[in-house]
Motif scaffolding. Structure first.
Motif, PDB file in Angstrom:
ATOM      1  N   GLY B 417       0.732  -1.112   0.150  1.00 35.47           N
ATOM      2  CA  GLY B 417       0.042   0.000  -0.048  1.00 35.47           C
ATOM      3  C   GLY B 417       0.955   1.173  -0.011  1.00 35.47           C
ATOM      4  N   TRP B 418       0.195   2.251   0.269  1.00 30.18           N
ATOM      5  CA  TRP B 418       1.036   3.569   0.077  1.00 30.18           C
ATOM      6  C   TRP B 418       0.970   4.458   1.237  1.00 30.18           C
ATOM      7  N   THR B 419       2.007   5.036   1.641  1.00 29.42           N
ATOM      8  CA  THR B 419       2.162   5.884   3.059  1.00 29.42           C
ATOM      9  C   THR B 419       2.302   7.464   1.969  1.00 29.42           C
ATOM     10  N   PRO B 420       1.418   8.190   2.484  1.00 34.78           N
ATOM     11  CA  PRO B 420       1.353   9.665   2.311  1.00 34.78           C
ATOM     12  C   PRO B 420       2.587  10.335   2.636  1.00 34.78           C
ATOM     13  N   SER B 421       3.236  10.956   1.738  1.00 34.56           N
ATOM     14  CA  SER B 421       4.731  11.640   1.909  1.00 34.56           C
ATOM     15  C   SER B 421       4.199  13.138   2.997  1.00 34.56           C
ATOM     16  N   VAL B 422       4.240  12.906   4.111  1.00 43.58           N
ATOM     17  CA  VAL B 422       3.795  13.986   5.077  1.00 43.58           C
ATOM     18  C   VAL B 422       4.909  14.653   5.747  1.00 43.58           C
ATOM     19  N   HIS B 423       6.226  14.182   5.208  1.00 45.17           N
ATOM     20  CA  HIS B 423       7.536  14.646   5.723  1.00 45.17           C
ATOM     21  C   HIS B 423       7.371  16.282   5.999  1.00 45.17           C
ATOM     22  N   LEU B 424       7.144  16.872   4.818  1.00 39.77           N
ATOM     23  CA  LEU B 424       7.349  18.591   4.869  1.00 39.77           C
ATOM     24  C   LEU B 424       6.121  19.070   6.002  1.00 39.77           C
ATOM     25  N   PHE B 425       5.139  18.474   5.881  1.00 39.15           N
ATOM     26  CA  PHE B 425       3.688  18.694   6.560  1.00 39.15           C
ATOM     27  C   PHE B 425       4.391  18.600   8.223  1.00 39.15           C
ATOM     28  N   SER B 426       4.754  17.461   8.285  1.00 39.73           N
ATOM     29  CA  SER B 426       5.077  17.291   9.612  1.00 39.73           C
ATOM     30  C   SER B 426       6.224  18.155  10.340  1.00 39.73           C
ATOM     31  N   GLN B 427       7.137  18.506   9.384  1.00 44.87           N
ATOM     32  CA  GLN B 427       8.669  19.210   9.655  1.00 44.87           C
ATOM     33  C   GLN B 427       7.547  20.716  10.058  1.00 44.87           C
ATOM     34  N   SER B 428       6.663  21.103   9.304  1.00 43.20           N
ATOM     35  CA  SER B 428       5.740  22.455   9.690  1.00 43.20           C
ATOM     36  C   SER B 428       5.432  22.576  10.827  1.00 43.20           C
ATOM     37  N   ARG B 429       5.366  21.413  11.578  1.00 48.64           N
ATOM     38  CA  ARG B 429       4.668  21.484  13.021  1.00 48.64           C
ATOM     39  C   ARG B 429       3.429  20.928  13.049  1.00 48.64           C
ATOM     40  N   GLY B 430       2.995  20.443  11.860  1.00 47.25           N
ATOM     41  CA  GLY B 430       1.377  20.220  11.646  1.00 47.25           C
ATOM     42  C   GLY B 430       1.261  18.762  12.384  1.00 47.25           C
ATOM     43  N   LYS B 431       0.076  18.477  12.651  1.00 42.10           N
ATOM     44  CA  LYS B 431      -0.289  17.312  13.342  1.00 42.10           C
ATOM     45  C   LYS B 431      -0.903  16.356  12.436  1.00 42.10           C
ATOM     46  N   LEU B 432      -0.701  15.308  12.602  1.00 38.58           N
ATOM     47  CA  LEU B 432      -1.232  14.222  11.618  1.00 38.58           C
ATOM     48  C   LEU B 432      -2.548  13.373  12.524  1.00 38.58           C
ATOM     49  N   ALA B 433      -3.339  12.852  11.444  1.00 39.17           N
ATOM     50  CA  ALA B 433      -4.350  11.972  12.021  1.00 39.17           C
ATOM     51  C   ALA B 433      -4.215  10.567  11.590  1.00 39.17           C
ATOM     52  N   PHE B 434      -4.402   9.705  12.116  1.00 37.16           N
ATOM     53  CA  PHE B 434      -4.740   8.291  11.902  1.00 37.16           C
ATOM     54  C   PHE B 434      -5.936   7.922  11.247  1.00 37.16           C
ATOM     55  N   ASP B 435      -5.784   7.503   9.720  1.00 29.14           N
ATOM     56  CA  ASP B 435      -6.791   7.158   9.035  1.00 29.14           C
ATOM     57  C   ASP B 435      -6.929   5.602   9.334  1.00 29.14           C
ATOM     58  N   GLU B 436      -7.723   5.093  10.036  1.00 26.48           N
ATOM     59  CA  GLU B 436      -7.824   3.710  10.575  1.00 26.48           C
ATOM     60  C   GLU B 436      -8.132   2.564   9.238  1.00 26.48           C
ATOM     61  N   ASP B 437      -9.126   3.076   8.323  1.00 27.96           N
ATOM     62  CA  ASP B 437      -9.520   2.466   7.271  1.00 27.96           C
ATOM     63  C   ASP B 437      -8.467   2.117   6.397  1.00 27.96           C
ATOM     64  N   LYS B 438      -7.617   3.005   6.021  1.00 30.78           N
ATOM     65  CA  LYS B 438      -6.610   3.017   5.081  1.00 30.78           C
ATOM     66  C   LYS B 438      -5.097   2.901   5.938  1.00 30.78           C
ATOM     67  N   GLY B 439      -5.056   2.740   7.141  1.00 30.81           N
ATOM     68  CA  GLY B 439      -3.822   2.382   7.729  1.00 30.81           C
ATOM     69  C   GLY B 439      -2.778   3.431   7.324  1.00 30.81           C
ATOM     70  N   ARG B 440      -3.003   4.809   7.576  1.00 26.50           N
ATOM     71  CA  ARG B 440      -2.012   5.515   7.270  1.00 26.50           C
ATOM     72  C   ARG B 440      -2.328   6.968   8.089  1.00 26.50           C
ATOM     73  N   PHE B 441      -1.105   7.892   8.075  1.00 30.43           N
ATOM     74  CA  PHE B 441      -1.510   9.003   8.693  1.00 30.43           C
ATOM     75  C   PHE B 441      -1.532  10.061   7.723  1.00 30.43           C
ATOM     76  N   VAL B 442      -2.623  11.035   7.971  1.00 33.51           N
ATOM     77  CA  VAL B 442      -2.920  12.160   7.161  1.00 33.51           C
ATOM     78  C   VAL B 442      -2.736  13.436   7.827  1.00 33.51           C
ATOM     79  N   PRO B 443      -2.508  14.506   6.809  1.00 29.34           N
ATOM     80  CA  PRO B 443      -2.262  15.598   7.525  1.00 29.34           C
ATOM     81  C   PRO B 443      -3.835  16.132   8.470  1.00 29.34           C
ATOM     82  N   ASP B 444      -3.683  16.680   9.512  1.00 26.78           N
ATOM     83  CA  ASP B 444      -4.931  17.158  10.176  1.00 26.78           C
ATOM     84  C   ASP B 444      -4.910  18.447  10.625  1.00 26.78           C
ATOM     85  N   ILE B 445      -3.975  19.116  11.626  1.00 28.01           N
ATOM     86  CA  ILE B 445      -4.252  20.444  12.071  1.00 28.01           C
ATOM     87  C   ILE B 445      -2.668  21.081  11.264  1.00 28.01           C
ATOM     88  N   TYR B 446      -3.111  22.247  11.092  1.00 27.56           N
ATOM     89  CA  TYR B 446      -2.038  23.073  10.247  1.00 27.56           C
ATOM     90  C   TYR B 446      -1.565  24.033  11.072  1.00 27.56           C
TER      91      TYR B 446
END
Lengths: 178, 997, 120
Positions: B417-446
């Protein structure tokens, strides 16, 4: 009389879209002044001091650059007339100090001028943010500079004397790595 | 040489552009536009490196910058050599030399592979556990061995001949990633009239569109659409396109650092071309369209060369016309792997089988597989593989159990499967949320002014991604005041599905299976290692990461993160979001030191400040010393003299005749205004009211704590004008401190400060003949001793130029400090030399200056003081205004500890044997014959040989020193103990008559 | 690199032009000549150095040269406002503080936010 030796004397650089050249001697006065002294200062100088941040005023061969809320750099012909003018003032609520030899100046011109400056200067030098006539004390790599935009593609850069060799070489390194 | 895996009629490269390169010394063919990975695969080479810890044979895993295995040493020549380059990123140029790493003596036979057999002895935390004891073995045995084995690649030994550049830039909208979503965002932004920068790490815009043969956008093939958009964007003045440019760091307030690889792909780069350029872009809004990275599957022996991501297989085919093998197995938990199988099959490659660990698979995929004659086994797993240097077979078993079946393969494509590339988002101190249905972290709070669009935001469906890109870009445009776009959404057909995933260990690699199933290929971390870490008590995922090294180094969570997290969560019996994610660190991909340093190397490494008389000193043969950024003439050797001889001569000449000295580097501040005296009284310990115009005074400046901060001679030029001098190094901080008080504590005082350090060149002329030498050159100043006494200042002319002439001395001789406007400095210097030299005058440097001032007991702030010395301690109580009500330091000076007995005080030391010169910094004791540790009562601050006195001299800070004059102390050294007598710090001309000569 | 609003230059300028200058609103005692050791300690040595909302001094050293103050959150690094030296500590609204808080929701990798009471 002893000979004048300018730093950067006889250096010169030109390449596609960029020319870098030292500017000859100028009279420079670092002016600090209280509001109450403005009127008399402007009278002896023959120009209105810029009061808005990042602006300059040029009249005849004199230019006043806003540096800080009570600080200006006044540039003029190298004939000591500026210090003489300040000598006529009655007010004590100001400080005019001759810094003609403290600084030296470099002209950077050509369509790549902004790119060459932006290798070391972190400010936004687009015409929108830094229009013709805009000026600011800022940094160029590890040197402090004063930048005055004299044309769309032309800048007057001032730095302290002993930093000029470094600034010059950094400019050249930048101009040859576009 | 033929390229066995190149498939004619596929890929975007032209067969007529043939080039060649070498790999481990062997010449190979490639096509222009190949990456090193595609070129090696085209040549049938799968074995590309050895793993870090176990030295296991490894091949390519991914086609792009996330590659953990195929790290190469790339060279043009000996100077231009870089280790650890990812094979999927390096474009092949004609004549390139590539070498594999971490193997000895050869890639195919590597002695380090013995570690693989020892695998059970190299568990997680091995180093921590093993090298604890015995302590003595550490320096001699363990550390050298570990250091020798540590690190990947060889460090280049020659200086890097390439140029690197920097550019600060500002833009309204920065778009990172030029896949479908990024291109759509760029198109929308470009038409707004705002300034737009579009950056992508690949040479060509288009992202996954370039490796997808099916997808159509707006009725055009995806790749063609991308090319059209690029052409349109390139025609617009407000758009800057940066290819081969990786956004590697997201910093506060939308500052993005990017590296542009300018010439690494060129066979013969222009000599003027830089290698890489660092971009520091400040953006009004950042649109991240960074896509997603495919995950591998964690099963036994999943690391053999030939086992790679399914997307990589598809990319090699469509971009480069290369198949990764001829007999390919596919193991997947995700739909997109099917498309790779279909495309390869249609290109004539044999697909052995698709093993899907899911029970239910989209019927369209199954029927298409059926149409193409591809065998699909659902609910099946690959439980092991074989093949030492390349995968040869796989064992396949139903998830429900039963017997395993062996398939012969030369390549295995996998997808977890695929992992969203959230590296830059995470470096920007954004917070991720876990998407249970798809087993991945996605951007949540900017936390910054940015947006994520497309698959990096979890928007897998391409039509939805395009719509999202347009919507988010329009939002950005609106906020920035540009023109929003109302263009209709483009149609998308035949996009590939990214549904389905597996995180954690796959079948056959569970807690009870004793197998090597790799989670992190680069760091050789297996599922077992992570379980061990948890069993050993590590609970925090950050600790598990450090203990096992999962996701460290260049991976930074690109591939291993989700698997490692899922395995740890399973062991901990927690949900994934509860366990949490480790921090993604910048840089996203490795960045060269050259790029970080860019222009600041060689003579631009730092500022070198030279005085106006520098060239004159060079002409006189000066040896220079660095004082801060300044070059100062240290001594002037003549006829083969060493430093000692030169300094002795310089001192003697100055004391007997005269010497000149370049004192230009001293800091100078002009203090002007009606409140100047008031201000001076506040800044200095001295009183200033009674200092007459035209007089000089030595001033001391303290901090509020009462310790000496700086010193210098101050000239009163006028009632309201002081010319203050500071130490060379202290100039900026003194001015800063003065401004601080003036602006924040006394803002109403009418006084202003201007640095004139560089306005004035300063030539000191000292010695009995000093006056006679300069007198004829001076105009307008009465030079007689009565009219112009010691410690006074006059304005007039010297050599025809204006001067502030100060009569003062730092040597104890009659002295003048001649201040002239800097650009006249050299000419005045020359004129004085011309007159003085025939009269016996010499020139002296900073070392002779130091000796002569020490002979007089004059302190140097920072040498004889160290930030804990008060004016009283330095014997300068006379410089404190007794009647002053306030000055900076007055409160500090009265603190109990600063007035208590037993403080270290500045005294002179005379060694019993006058030939011994003490070492500066040496410790002083009262009695050397007691057992160590001997109580220390002070230390030597300055020490020199005094030629004019014929013995050594030293200054020292000694407890109660002022009361101990005449006592003997000891200075224990390694080889002997030196006895010295405490004496007055003034060694020379104690009465001080010579300055008045 | 931070972008700092200089209240004298009236625009955002790159951090490279600035120098940090410690905690703001530390006034120099008027009675320095006879200050007690305790008061001296308080003035010279004791700083809050808190995590959360801080009032700090900056100098636009390579710009207008002026010292000024800023209200900033030391975890999120976000500025609420900057103001001229000598101006009183600004009254900050709940909305202003909320706007610079790091997000509450999240991972153990990042610390939880400072509660509002704490921030003040």
């Amino acid at each position: 009389m002893a000979n004048l030796e300018l730093p950067l004397q006889s250096r010169m650089f030109a390449n596609d879209g960029i020319a870098i050249a030292p500017i000859g001697s100028l009279e420079r006065v670092s002016l600090r002044a209280d509001d109450s002294a403005f009127a008399s200062i402007e009278k002896v100088l023959g120009l209105t001091l810029p009061k808005k941040p990042k602006t300059s005023v040029t009249k005849d061969d004199r230019t006043a650059l806003w540096i800080g809320p009570d600080e200006w750099l006044i540039l003029g012909q190298d004939n000591a007339s500026l210090m003489q003018a300040f000598g006529k003032l009655r007010s004590q609520k100001f400080s005019a100090v001759d810094v003609s030899h403290r600084n030296c100046a470099i002209q950077i011109s050509g369509e790549n001028a902004v790119m060459v400056l932006n290798t070391g200067c972190p400010q936004d030098l687009s015409l929108k943010a830094f229009p013709v006539g805009a000026c600011s004390r800022t940094v160029y790599a590890k040197a402090e500079i004063i930048l005055l935009r004299t044309g769309e593609n032309e800048f007057h850069l001032e730095c302290w004397r002993s930093f000029s060799d470094y600034v010059w070489k950094f400019l050249l390194d930048s101009a040859t790595s576009l | 040489m033929s390229a066995p895996n190149r498939i004619a009629g596929h890929g975007r490269l032209s067969p007529s552009n043939a080039i060649s390169f070498t790999f481990d010394g062997k010449r190979l063919d490639a096509l222009e536009g190949d990456t090193l990975a595609s070129a090696l695969l085209a040549n049938g080479i799968q074995l590309m490196g050895r793993s870090f810890k176990y030295h296991r044979p490894r091949g390519i895993l991914a086609a792009g910058s996330e590659e953990p295995n195929a790290l190469m040493d790339i060279a043009r020549d000996n100077g231009r050599r870089q280790p650890n380059v990812r094979a999927g990123v390096q474009e092949v140029f004609d004549g390139m030399m590539a070498e594999s790493q971490n193997r000895y003596p050869s890639l195919a036979f590597d002695v380090g592979a013995v570690n693989d057999g020892l695998g059970r002895f190299l568990p997680a935390g091995f180093y921590y556990k093993t090298f604890m004891w015995p302590r003595k073995a550490w320096d001699k045995l363990y550390e050298p061995i570990i250091r020798n084995a540590a690190g990947l690649g060889k460090t280049p030994v020659e200086a890097d001949p390439d140029k690197y550049a920097n550019r600060f830039s500002h833009t309204d909208i920065l778009i990172v990633g030029a896949g479908a979503a990024g291109l759509q965002a760029a198109l929308t932004a470009a038409k707004s009239g705002l300034q737009v920068v579009l950056a992508d790490e690949n040479p060509e815009l288009g992202g996954s569109l370039l490796s997808d043969g099916d997808v159509r956008i707006g009725g055009k093939a995806g790749g063609d659409w991308a090319r059209n958009v690029e052409a349109e964007l390139r025609g617009m003045d407000n758009v800057t396109i940066l290819t081969r440019t990786t956004a590697f760091g997201y910093y506060a307030q939308n500052m993005i650092a990017l590296v542009e690889r300018v010439s690494d792909h060129l066979a013969n780069p222009d000599s003027g071309l830089v290698r890489e350029r660092l971009w520091q872009i400040r953006a009004g809004r950042v649109i991240m369209a960074t896509g997603a990275i495919e995950r591998h599957l964690v099963f036994a022996d999943n690391d053999r060369p030939g086992i790679m991501l399914a997307s990589a297989g598809r990319e090699f085919l469509h971009k480069y016309g290369v198949t990764p093998g001829q007999n390919i197995g596919v193991y997947t938990a995700c739909d997109s792997a099917y498309n790779a199988a279909f495309d390869l099959k249609q290109a004539g490659v044999s697909i052995v089988a698709i093993l899907d660990c899911r029970p239910n698979v989209d019927s369209e995929l199954l029927s298409r597989a059926n149409d193409l004659g591809i065998k699909v086994l659902t609910s099946h797993a690959v439980i092991s593989t074989s093949g030492r240097l390349r995968v040869k077979s796989m064992q396949v078993r139903s998830i429900d159990g039963g017997k395993s079946e062996k398939y012969e393969i030369d390549c295995l494509l996998m997808s977890g499967g695929w992992t969203p590339s959230v590296h830059l988002f995470s470096q920007s101190r954004g917070k991720l949320a876990f998407d249970e249905d798809k087993g991945r972290f996605v951007p949540d709070i900017y936390m910054e002014d940015c947006a994520s669009v497309g698959s990096c935001n979890g928007t897998d469906d391409m039509a939805a991604a395009l719509a999202e890109a347009k919507e988010k870009t329009n939002e950005a445009i609106k906020l920035l005041g540009g023109k929003t776009s109302r263009a209709k959404a483009l149609s998308v057909e035949n996009a590939c599905s990214m549904d389905g995933f597996l995180i954690g260990s796959a079948d056959g690699a569970g807690p009870d299976d004793f197998v090597k199933a790799f989670v992190d290929f680069q760091n050789d971390v297996t599922a077992k290692d992570i379980r061990l870490a948890v069993r050993e008590g590590f609970r925090s995922i950050e600790h598990v990461k450090r203990y096992t090294t999962t996701g460290m180094a260049t991976d930074q969570g690109k591939m291993s993160n989700m698997h490692g997290l899922a395995i740890a969560a399973e062991m901990l019996g927690k949900d994934i979001p509860e366990v949490g994610l480790t921090t993604f660190r910048a840089p996203y991909t490795p960045v060269t030191f050259g790029t970080m340093v860019n222009h600041s190397r060689g003579e631009l490494f730092d500022v070198t400040r030279r005085t106006p008389m520098h060239e004159g000193a060079v002409a006189k043969g000066a040896v220079f010393e660095d004082v801060g950024n300044w070059k100062r003439a240290w001594y002037f050797p003549q006829g083969g003299e060493d430093m000692h001889a030169a300094v002795n001569r310089e001192c003697a000449t100055t004391r007997k005749m005269a010497g000149m000295f370049d004192a230009s580097t001293l800091g100078k501040i002009e203090v002007v205004g009606p409140d100047a005296v008031k201000f001076m009284n506040m800044m200095y310990t001295n009183p200033w009211d009674k200092l007459g115009v035209g007089r000089l005074r030595y001033g001391i400046m303290c901090r509020e704590d009462g310790f000496i901060y700086d010193d210098g001679v101050v000239a009163r030029m006028d009632k309201n004008r002081f010319h203050v001098t500071t130490t060379t190094g202290g100039a900026p901080r003194v001015l800063n401190m003065m401004e601080d008080y003036l602006q924040t504590e006394f803002p109403d005082w009418k006084v202003w400060l201007t640095s004139v350090s560089e306005q004035w060149a300063v030539i000191a002329v000292n010695g009995p003949k000093a006056r006679a030498i300069i007198e004829p050159l001076v105009e307008g100043i009465d030079m007689s001793g009565d009219a112009f006494p010691h410690m006074s200042v006059r304005e007039g002319k010297i050599c025809g130029v204006p001067t502030r002439l100060m009569r003062m001395s730092f040597t104890g001789e009659t002295g003048f400090e001649i201040n002239v406007p800097a650009n006249y400095g050299q000419a005045v210097w020359d004129a004085i030399w011309e007159r003085g030299a025939p009269m016996g005058m010499g020139v002296y440097g900073t070392e002779a200056m130091h000796v002569m001032r020490a002979e007089k007991g004059y302190i140097i702030v920072g040498q004889d003081t160290d930030g804990t010395v008060t004016p009283h301690d330095a014997g300068l109580s006379w410089a404190i205004g007794k009647n002053k009500k306030d000055f900076v330091g007055i409160g500090g000076l009265r603190r109990p500890d600063l007035v208590a007995k037993g403080r270290r005080q500045l005294v002179g030391l005379r060694t019993r044997d006058g030939n011994i010169v003490l070492e500066e910094g040496a410790q002083i004791v009262e009695n050397a014959d007691v057992p160590i540790p001997i109580p220390m009562v002070g230390f030597v601050t300055s020490s020199y040989w005094s030629q004019c006195l014929g013995h050594s001299i030293a200054l020292a800070l000694v407890e109660n020193g002022f009361e101990r004059l005449g006592e003997t102390v000891f200075i224990p050294m390694e080889d002997r103990t030196i006895a010295a007598e405490i004496v007055s710090p003034v060694f020379y001309d104690a009465k001080g008559g010579r300055v008045n000569g | 690199m931070l972008l700092i609003h200089c209240p004298y230059c009236e625009e955002d300028r790159p951090e490279l032009e600035f120098h940090g200058a410690g905690e703001a609103h530390m006034e120099r005692p008027k009675n320095m000549g006879d200050i007690s050791p305790e008061d001296f300690e308080k003035f010279f040595f004791i700083r809050e150095n808190r995590k959360g909302l801080v009032f700090e001094r900056w100098r636009h050293l390579h710009g207008c040269g002026r010292f000024f103050n800023a209200a900033r959150h030391s975890v999120s690094d976000k500025f609420i406002c900057t103001y001229k030296a000598g101006e009183p500590k600004p009254e900050l609204s709940d909305e202003q503080i909320a706007a610079v808080l790091p997000p509450a929701k999240g991972t153990p990798a990042n610390e939880p936010i400072v509660s509002k009471g704490d921030a003040k």
